[in-house]
Write a protein that holds these residues in place. Structure first.
Motif, PDB file in Angstrom:
ATOM      1  N   HIS A  87       0.760  -1.494   0.244  1.00 36.64           N
ATOM      2  CA  HIS A  87      -0.304  -0.350   0.127  1.00 36.64           C
ATOM      3  C   HIS A  87       1.031   1.022  -0.204  1.00 36.64           C
ATOM      4  CE1 HIS A  87      -2.999   2.335   2.388  1.00 36.64           C
ATOM      5  NE2 HIS A  87      -3.106   2.373   1.181  1.00 36.64           N
ATOM      6  N   ILE A  88       0.600   1.881  -1.162  1.00 35.76           N
ATOM      7  CA  ILE A  88       1.351   3.454  -0.706  1.00 35.76           C
ATOM      8  C   ILE A  88       0.019   4.310  -0.562  1.00 35.76           C
ATOM      9  CG2 ILE A  88       2.705   5.003  -2.407  1.00 35.76           C
ATOM     10  CD1 ILE A  88       3.102   2.572  -3.906  1.00 35.76           C
ATOM     11  N   VAL A  89       0.732   5.722   0.188  1.00 34.19           N
ATOM     12  CA  VAL A  89       0.219   6.485   0.404  1.00 34.19           C
ATOM     13  C   VAL A  89       0.748   7.611  -0.207  1.00 34.19           C
ATOM     14  CG1 VAL A  89      -1.508   8.572   2.274  1.00 34.19           C
ATOM     15  CG2 VAL A  89      -1.270   5.210   2.284  1.00 34.19           C
ATOM     16  N   HIS A  90      -0.194   8.525  -0.640  1.00 34.71           N
ATOM     17  CA  HIS A  90       1.021   9.438  -1.549  1.00 34.71           C
ATOM     18  C   HIS A  90       0.172  10.515  -1.662  1.00 34.71           C
ATOM     19  CE1 HIS A  90       3.237  11.139  -5.324  1.00 34.71           C
ATOM     20  NE2 HIS A  90       1.830  11.744  -5.757  1.00 34.71           N
ATOM     21  N   LEU A  91       1.410  11.701  -1.184  1.00 38.99           N
ATOM     22  CA  LEU A  91       1.387  13.132  -0.878  1.00 38.99           C
ATOM     23  C   LEU A  91       1.738  13.318  -2.425  1.00 38.99           C
ATOM     24  CD1 LEU A  91       0.041  15.704   0.970  1.00 38.99           C
ATOM     25  CD2 LEU A  91       2.538  16.414   1.456  1.00 38.99           C
ATOM     26  N   SER A  92      -0.267  13.835  -3.100  1.00 37.44           N
ATOM     27  CA  SER A  92      -0.289  14.851  -4.227  1.00 37.44           C
ATOM     28  C   SER A  92      -0.723  16.107  -4.377  1.00 37.44           C
ATOM     29  CB  SER A  92      -1.346  14.097  -4.810  1.00 37.44           C
ATOM     30  OG  SER A  92      -0.803  14.375  -6.254  1.00 37.44           O
ATOM     31  N   SER A  93      -1.221  16.653  -5.019  1.00 42.16           N
ATOM     32  CA  SER A  93      -1.654  17.779  -4.703  1.00 42.16           C
ATOM     33  C   SER A  93      -3.764  18.057  -5.341  1.00 42.16           C
ATOM     34  CB  SER A  93      -1.199  18.797  -5.479  1.00 42.16           C
ATOM     35  OG  SER A  93      -1.423  20.169  -5.986  1.00 42.16           O
ATOM     36  N   PHE A  94      -4.306  19.062  -4.384  1.00 42.90           N
ATOM     37  CA  PHE A  94      -5.656  19.700  -5.221  1.00 42.90           C
ATOM     38  C   PHE A  94      -5.815  19.810  -7.007  1.00 42.90           C
ATOM     39  CE2 PHE A  94      -5.033  23.832  -3.873  1.00 42.90           C
ATOM     40  CZ  PHE A  94      -5.466  24.489  -5.162  1.00 42.90           C
ATOM     41  N   ASN A  95      -4.143  20.422  -6.912  1.00 38.18           N
ATOM     42  CA  ASN A  95      -4.034  20.607  -8.633  1.00 38.18           C
ATOM     43  C   ASN A  95      -4.765  19.920  -9.522  1.00 38.18           C
ATOM     44  OD1 ASN A  95      -3.274  23.879  -8.220  1.00 38.18           O
ATOM     45  ND2 ASN A  95      -1.645  22.847  -6.810  1.00 38.18           N
ATOM     46  N   PHE A 101      -4.256   8.214  -2.906  1.00 39.91           N
ATOM     47  CA  PHE A 101      -3.759   9.618  -2.868  1.00 39.91           C
ATOM     48  C   PHE A 101      -4.683  10.746  -2.271  1.00 39.91           C
ATOM     49  CE2 PHE A 101      -3.159   6.773  -6.751  1.00 39.91           C
ATOM     50  CZ  PHE A 101      -2.523   7.289  -6.907  1.00 39.91           C
ATOM     51  N   LEU A 102      -3.526  11.454  -1.695  1.00 39.47           N
ATOM     52  CA  LEU A 102      -3.798  12.349  -1.026  1.00 39.47           C
ATOM     53  C   LEU A 102      -3.310  13.743  -2.019  1.00 39.47           C
ATOM     54  CD1 LEU A 102      -2.531  11.476   2.811  1.00 39.47           C
ATOM     55  CD2 LEU A 102      -3.782  11.102   2.077  1.00 39.47           C
ATOM     56  N   ARG A 103      -4.786  14.630  -1.650  1.00 39.49           N
ATOM     57  CA  ARG A 103      -4.923  15.952  -2.752  1.00 39.49           C
ATOM     58  C   ARG A 103      -4.632  17.142  -1.568  1.00 39.49           C
ATOM     59  NH1 ARG A 103      -8.290  13.558  -7.263  1.00 39.49           N
ATOM     60  NH2 ARG A 103      -6.487  11.869  -8.623  1.00 39.49           N
ATOM     61  N   PRO A 104      -3.995  17.349  -0.832  1.00 39.48           N
ATOM     62  CA  PRO A 104      -4.506  19.099  -0.119  1.00 39.48           C
ATOM     63  C   PRO A 104      -4.308  20.128  -0.965  1.00 39.48           C
ATOM     64  CG  PRO A 104      -2.141  18.514   0.537  1.00 39.48           C
ATOM     65  CD  PRO A 104      -2.539  17.234  -0.215  1.00 39.48           C
ATOM     66  N   GLY A 105      -4.788  21.326  -0.291  1.00 40.19           N
ATOM     67  CA  GLY A 105      -4.848  22.340  -0.516  1.00 40.19           C
ATOM     68  C   GLY A 105      -3.850  23.103   0.076  1.00 40.19           C
ATOM     69  N   GLY A 106      -4.036  24.530  -0.064  1.00 41.47           N
ATOM     70  CA  GLY A 106      -1.959  25.354   0.339  1.00 41.47           C
ATOM     71  C   GLY A 106      -2.350  24.743   1.955  1.00 41.47           C
ATOM     72  N   PHE A 107      -1.118  24.924   2.771  1.00 41.02           N
ATOM     73  CA  PHE A 107      -0.753  24.648   3.525  1.00 41.02           C
ATOM     74  C   PHE A 107      -0.801  25.875   4.131  1.00 41.02           C
ATOM     75  CE2 PHE A 107       2.585  20.201   2.851  1.00 41.02           C
ATOM     76  CZ  PHE A 107       0.811  20.033   2.093  1.00 41.02           C
ATOM     77  N   MET A 108      -1.750  25.590   5.964  1.00 39.39           N
ATOM     78  CA  MET A 108      -0.887  27.260   7.171  1.00 39.39           C
ATOM     79  C   MET A 108       0.169  27.105   6.778  1.00 39.39           C
ATOM     80  SD  MET A 108      -4.164  25.776   9.512  1.00 39.39           S
ATOM     81  CE  MET A 108      -5.541  25.555   9.221  1.00 39.39           C
ATOM     82  N   THR A 109       1.474  26.269   6.852  1.00 35.36           N
ATOM     83  CA  THR A 109       2.817  26.512   6.736  1.00 35.36           C
ATOM     84  C   THR A 109       3.510  27.616   5.958  1.00 35.36           C
ATOM     85  OG1 THR A 109       3.391  24.470   6.245  1.00 35.36           O
ATOM     86  CG2 THR A 109       3.071  24.901   8.817  1.00 35.36           C
ATOM     87  N   ASN A 110       2.785  27.836   4.835  1.00 35.73           N
ATOM     88  CA  ASN A 110       2.966  28.532   3.442  1.00 35.73           C
ATOM     89  C   ASN A 110       3.109  29.618   4.426  1.00 35.73           C
ATOM     90  OD1 ASN A 110       3.361  26.427   1.791  1.00 35.73           O
ATOM     91  ND2 ASN A 110       1.480  27.055   0.665  1.00 35.73           N
ATOM     92  N   ALA A 111       2.549  30.396   5.169  1.00 36.73           N
ATOM     93  CA  ALA A 111       2.810  31.528   6.232  1.00 36.73           C
ATOM     94  C   ALA A 111       4.110  31.789   6.282  1.00 36.73           C
ATOM     95  CB  ALA A 111       1.764  31.483   7.215  1.00 36.73           C
ATOM     96  N   PHE A 112       4.829  30.418   6.359  1.00 33.77           N
ATOM     97  CA  PHE A 112       6.390  30.785   6.669  1.00 33.77           C
ATOM     98  C   PHE A 112       7.631  31.664   5.272  1.00 33.77           C
ATOM     99  CE2 PHE A 112       5.913  27.691   9.862  1.00 33.77           C
ATOM    100  CZ  PHE A 112       6.594  28.078  11.087  1.00 33.77           C
ATOM    101  N   ASP A 113       7.009  31.810   4.638  1.00 34.82           N
ATOM    102  CA  ASP A 113       7.172  32.260   3.766  1.00 34.82           C
ATOM    103  C   ASP A 113       7.219  33.862   3.385  1.00 34.82           C
ATOM    104  OD1 ASP A 113       7.757  29.524   2.371  1.00 34.82           O
ATOM    105  OD2 ASP A 113       5.669  29.610   0.970  1.00 34.82           O
ATOM    106  N   VAL A 170      -9.277  14.695  -0.953  1.00 32.94           N
ATOM    107  CA  VAL A 170      -9.397  16.102  -1.270  1.00 32.94           C
ATOM    108  C   VAL A 170      -8.949  16.513  -0.185  1.00 32.94           C
ATOM    109  CG1 VAL A 170      -9.489  18.119  -2.721  1.00 32.94           C
ATOM    110  CG2 VAL A 170     -10.040  15.855  -3.730  1.00 32.94           C
ATOM    111  N   VAL A 171      -8.262  17.079   1.001  1.00 29.43           N
ATOM    112  CA  VAL A 171      -8.271  17.734   2.022  1.00 29.43           C
ATOM    113  C   VAL A 171      -7.742  19.113   2.423  1.00 29.43           C
ATOM    114  CG1 VAL A 171      -7.681  15.823   3.077  1.00 29.43           C
ATOM    115  CG2 VAL A 171      -5.671  16.691   2.682  1.00 29.43           C
ATOM    116  N   THR A 172      -8.655  20.217   2.876  1.00 31.86           N
ATOM    117  CA  THR A 172      -8.476  21.261   3.190  1.00 31.86           C
ATOM    118  C   THR A 172      -8.812  21.660   4.396  1.00 31.86           C
ATOM    119  OG1 THR A 172     -11.032  22.760   2.837  1.00 31.86           O
ATOM    120  CG2 THR A 172      -9.299  21.135   0.881  1.00 31.86           C
TER     121      THR A 172
END
Length: 291
Positions: free
Chosen positions: A92-100, A129-141, A188-190
């Motif tokens: 089993h593979i759990v892959h971090l993808s993207s909602f894009n 397949f996990l398809r997240p939206g934008g991360f809260m941690t992008n605020a570190f940018d 799809v996780v947000t």
């Protein structure tokens, strides 16, 4: 045995912490042992590189479940990991993808993730397949301009999105890795709350106890810098600009109930994330007010 790639990143660190709390047997694949020094001691460490297939067999030996996070733009890391998983008998593979990948038409960022998903599907190994939206941690940018001059560059204006705490992505990943019934699923996780950048900055400023200004980007270069302060390769820079253009146009925003449905709780809030990380935003190098 669970193998975690990307263990030193925002999602990977949270996943390792959560797996450690459950007592599940797991191993982390790392390139730089120094970066993993703060991870739980119980985590078995194997030094390997997804860019070098010859280093992978020891990391995959005895592994039946894989959390796969591959960096960069190309397919090589994914192909090498999938080949190693096939050879090791990973089930089993759990892959971090993207909602894009849901875009229609699909933006460049989505196409890169779609190609990775297709490579995993072609392997025959059951996958989630996990398809997240934008991360809260992008605020570190935002830290460079906050520390230098007390402002945040805003490339999306009226656009809204529902940022997700990487800890929630990790919780969904941990669930998919530890329970049956998730193979073949696309999650799809947000977060639950829809924000503009300006609204996020207001919440962050309150948590940090300081004034923060908003400055809309004036050039494409500034747009890229708002996400990658140290610059980005040309193809990635073009994809970032395209992504911001699409976000600016989406004034309604997009969110799902996946986190609540799977975890039986609400997603973590951006205010709570800001409260936990406020100290990072209090330091100033421009002589402004400190919290």
């Amino acid at each position: 045995m669970i193998l975690v790639t990307g263990a030193t990143g925002n999602v990977g660190r949270e996943l390792v912490r959560q797996l450690d709390e459950t007592g599940a047997p797991f191993r982390i694949l790392i390139r730089d042992p120094a970066r993993a020094a703060s991870l739980p001691e119980r985590a078995e460490r194997v030094v390997a590189d997804l860019n070098d297939p010859a280093t992978l067999p020891p990391a995959f030996a005895g592994v039946d479940r894989l959390f796969l996070l591959t960096p960069g733009i190309g397919l090589d890391h994914t192909r090498h990991a999938v080949a190693a998983a096939q050879s090791a008998g990973v089930r089993h593979i759990v892959h971090l993808s993207s909602f894009n990948v849901l875009g229609d038409p699909m933006p460049a960022m989505g196409r890169w993730h779609h190609e990775r998903e297709q490579a995993i599907r072609a392997s025959g190994v059951p996958a989630t397949f996990l398809r997240p939206g934008g991360f809260m941690t992008n605020a570190f940018d935002w830290l460079p301009t906050i520390r230098q001059a007390g402002y945040v560059l805003d490339p999306v204006g009226p656009g809204r999105y529902a940022p997700i705490d990487p800890a929630d992505i990790a919780a969904v990943a941990a669930l998919a890795l530890s329970e049956d019934g998730h193979a073949g699923q696309e999650y799809v996780v947000t977060g639950e709350e829809l924000f503009t950048i300006a609204e996020q900055v207001k919440i962050l400023a309150a948590a940090a106890g300081r004034d923060l200004a908003i400055r809309e980007v004036a050039t494409a270069e500034e747009a890229v810098a708002s996400r990658f302060p140290n610059g980005a390769p040309p193809a990635l820079a073009e994809a970032i600009i395209e992504g911001f253009h699409l976000m600016r146009a989406d004034t309604a925003g997009f969110r799902t109930d996946t986190v609540e449905r799977l975890l039986q709780r609400k997603p973590r809030t951006f205010a709570a994330w800001c409260a936990r990380n406020a100290d990072a935003f209090r330091t100033t190098g421009y002589g402004g007010e400190r919290g």
